[in-house]
Design a protein around this motif. Structure first.
Motif: not given
Length: 330
Positions: A211-213, A216-220, A225-226, A280-282
């Motif tokens: 996928a692509e993003n 932040t969206s990737f982590t939240l 996980e996958v 940065k946090e994500e």
């Protein structure tokens, strides 16, 4: 006689009281606007919208209030736009990829490697071009109030993506944007449009390979996980856009309209700060989960998508003219 006088005074008093109550209720009549978006309440965009709602309420003395519905409660991005067009929703957050289907001008944001860097991107959205794009959907029943920073989008997968060759034949989830589909085809991948809410399961079950993003969206969205490889190719910078229906805007007074527009711009500035901190946090969280961030040679990807621009020059001269305008912005 005295009794009659008392009765008359009593009636006048009651009438005055009723008129006062009516006047008070009119003076404090509240207009509630429903706002829909597809992110969770921890996301930076929700926090920016909360500031937007708070400022509107404060500056209108509570006469205009914005009720926020997060997590796609009122539908996904496309459904929210359609609800807005039908008069069932007042404000929605979408991104430029989804908006391309409603107003072709938004496709400029979906073109890969058009922006030289973050500074160039910010210059464009704050330019006359950026304003033209926000107003381009007026005949569709809504306009854009402002842009929200959504970072750069990159590919992520169960294997590292280091060169365009690594994307060959992969089923890659894309947004329902003709330009995004063309980009993945140009990179020899297999574009697979899919609703964002279905993506976690699709990646988990192998319905799509990648996928692509943004980070932040990737982590939240727990995609880390996958998928354990996030490749920093940064092919596009696609903003989120805060939209309002023409009807909802027009039912506000001129003063209220200006307050809403200014509050939207202020929340956009706040969003820039929130995004930088959030990203940065994500990223740090993702690395702790075992996600590897892969640095790539972007020139390889840039060269691979050059034929897209040759095709646009031949088939979409108006869009190519805008491309040239964007490239000229310093």
């Amino acid at each position: 006689m005295r009794n009659n006088k008392r009765q008359v005074l009593g009636i006048v008093g009651i009438a005055a009281g009723v008129m006062f109550m009516l006047g008070t209720s009119q003076a404090f009549a509240v207009t509630t606007l429903k706002l829909s978006h597809n992110q969770n309440r921890d996301h930076a965009v929700h926090k920016a919208m909360t500031q937007f709602a708070d400022e509107v309420k404060e500056k209108t003395n509570g006469e205009v209030r914005i009720r926020i519905y997060s997590d796609s409660q009122l539908g996904n991005q496309r459904e929210s736009i359609e609800l807005m067009q039908n008069g069932a929703l007042d404000i929605a957050k979408s991104n430029a990829a989804e908006l391309e289907a409603f107003s072709p001008a938004y496709s400029i944001f979906n073109l890969p490697y058009l922006f030289r860097d973050k500074g160039h991107y910010q210059q464009v959205i704050n330019s006359d071009i950026g304003k033209e794009i926000l107003s381009s959907s007026q005949n569709m029943g809504f306009i854009g109030l402002t842009y929200y920073d959504a970072g750069a989008r990159s590919f992520y997968a169960k294997k590292p993506i280091r060169t365009p060759e690594d994307l060959k034949s992969l089923k890659i989830r894309v947004q329902p944007s003709p330009t995004a589909i063309a980009m993945v085809k140009g990179l020899e991948g297999n574009p697979t449009p899919l609703a964002y809410g279905e993506l976690y399961t699709a990646l988990q079950q192998g319905v799509v390979d990648a996928a692509e993003n943004n980070i932040t969206s990737f982590t939240l969205s727990r995609h880390g996980e996958v998928t354990k490889f996030f490749s920093l190719d940064e092919h596009t910078m696609i903003p989120d856009v805060l939209l309002i229906s023409n009807n909802s805007l027009n039912k506000l007074t001129t003063e209220q309209q200006e307050i809403v527009k200014k509050a939207a711009l202020n929340s956009s500035k706040y969003m820039i700060q929130l995004w930088e901190k959030s990203e940065k946090e994500e990223r740090a969280k993702a690395e702790k989960q075992g996600v590897e961030f892969v640095v790539v040679d972007k020139t390889l990807f840039q060269d691979a998508v050059k034929p897209m621009y040759d095709d646009i020059a031949k088939t979409q001269p108006e869009l190519f003219e805008m491309v040239n305008r964007v490239r000229k912005i310093e």
